[in-house]
Motif scaffolding. Structure first.
Motif, short mmCIF file in Angstrom:
data_model
loop_
_atom_site.label_atom_id
_atom_site.label_comp_id
_atom_site.label_asym_id
_atom_site.label_seq_id
_atom_site.Cartn_x
_atom_site.Cartn_y
_atom_site.Cartn_z
N ASP A 11 -31.09 -0.12 33.01
CA ASP A 11 -32.47 -0.55 33.25
C ASP A 11 -32.87 -0.30 34.70
O ASP A 11 -33.99 0.13 34.98
CB ASP A 11 -32.61 -2.04 32.92
N GLU A 12 -31.96 -0.58 35.63
CA GLU A 12 -32.25 -0.34 37.05
C GLU A 12 -32.49 1.14 37.31
O GLU A 12 -33.38 1.51 38.08
CB GLU A 12 -31.09 -0.85 37.90
N ARG A 34 -33.61 3.35 35.17
CA ARG A 34 -34.92 3.72 34.60
C ARG A 34 -36.05 3.26 35.50
O ARG A 34 -37.03 4.00 35.70
CB ARG A 34 -35.06 3.12 33.19
N ARG A 35 -35.94 2.05 36.05
CA ARG A 35 -36.99 1.57 36.96
C ARG A 35 -37.05 2.44 38.21
O ARG A 35 -38.14 2.76 38.71
CB ARG A 35 -36.72 0.11 37.35
#
Length: 349
Positions: free
Chosen positions: A91-92, A94-95
């Motif tokens: 997720d990190e 992707r952000r």
């Protein structure tokens, strides 16, 4: 952050592209965001930032540099060994990629793809950051065409960035300070001194280079004289020509020795000479590290600033070499005979 221009033809093969990054950067990146800019279907400037740095400022700067390099599109590679099998890390990533996309869009550059890999090593697996399902294996970095070309050009590849920094880092602070006292106690050259004295300093520098070719270390007296000599623009600008001469390698070794042994601010001019020499032969990583150190010592140094801008914007080494013509003209005016210019071949990357 390091930058270097380098052509590459396999931008559509992630495994090959990722394998080429150590040769382009000069070291194997770890915990890094690497941005490969693309213009006219060729690899342009390659930019790197530490993942530990504050993302907003770093991403904005990367986008600005990509745009300044004339990039049309860019490819991001996140090197992070903490993300294997970690949903939170994914997720990190992707952000991070989404924020980078927005920053690049604001500067007219499209992020064509973003990949994540735990390490850059043969057989390591890469993945698409956006979870598209695409993945593959990184090719052998030591066998990539870019690595082979770098070795043939005489460039050394380092395992870590710290090893590259050590090439120009002060070797012994106490000895450098003692040498600084010797420099300060010596007589500074008169700015209005005649050309004959500047010529004598150039000839002394050439003698030091010749000694270096025979592996003879420089005495403190030589270092003191060279430190003061480089404050004379006639001497310094003439010596830039050595970067394209037959003794370029020996001259570069002398500049590196000065960078490691001289204290601030005396080492700055040696660092810029080293950067120019490295840039002229296509070693962007060493040029970038040298310029970073020089600008830390003297942020407003004109030549260092110009070379850094050229490096970040992807200017080719052959264009930089043209600046050496000034050195040959100055040598002629001073009555100094410099080593003849050598031919630079173009190797496939």
């Amino acid at each position: 952050m390091a930058t270097t221009p380098r052509p590459y033809s396999s931008l559509d093969r992630p495994g090959a592209l990722i394998a080429a990054l150590p040769a382009v950067l000069g070291f194997v990146p770890e915990r890094s965001l690497v941005l490969v800019t693309v213009a006219d279907a060729d690899m342009g400037a390659v930019l790197r930032a530490d993942l530990s740095d504050p993302p907003p400022d770093q991403l904005c700067q990367l986008a600005e540099l990509a745009a300044a390099a004339g990039a049309e599109t860019a490819i991001a590679v996140i090197v992070d060994d903490s993300g294997a099998g970690c949903a939170m890390c994914a997720d990190e990533h992707r952000r991070l990629a989404n924020t980078l996309t927005d920053e690049l869009d604001a500067h007219g550059v499209e992020l064509a793809a973003a990949y994540v890999v735990a390490e850059i090593a043969g057989g390591a697996r890469w993945y698409c950051v956006d979870g598209c399902g695409n993945s593959g294996v990184v090719e052998d970095p030591t066998a990539s065409p870019t690595a082979v070309a770098a070795v043939l050009d005489g460039r050394r590849l380092y395992r870590r960035r710290d090893e590259l920094v050590a090439v120009v880092a002060t070797a012994d602070s106490a000895r450098a300070a003692a040498l600084g006292r010797k420099i300060e106690s010596a007589s500074a050259p008169d700015p209005s001194r005649p050309d004959s004295e500047a010529r004598s300093d150039v000839e002394h520098a050439l003698a030091c280079v010749e000694r270096g070719e025979r592996d003879r270390p420089l005495a403190d007296a030589d270092l003191v004289r060279l430190a003061w000599s480089l404050t004379d623009a006639r001497v310094r600008d003439t010596l830039y020509a050595l970067a394209v001469g037959d003794s370029a390698g020996a001259a570069e070794a002398v500049w590196a020795e000065l960078a490691r042994r001289l204290p601030e601010p005396w080492r700055v001019e040696a660092l810029v000479l080293l950067a120019f020499s490295a840039y002229a032969r296509g070693d962007g990583p060493l040029a970038g590290i040298s310029l970073d150190q020089a600008l830390r010592g003297e942020p407003l140094h004109n030549m260092a600033g110009m070379l850094e801008h050229a490096l970040r914007s992807g200017m080719r080494p052959e264009q930089i070499r043209e600046l050496a013509r000034t050195g040959y003209r100055l040598a002629q005016q001073l009555g100094v005979r410099l080593p003849p210019r050598r031919l630079f071949g173009r190797r496939a990357g």
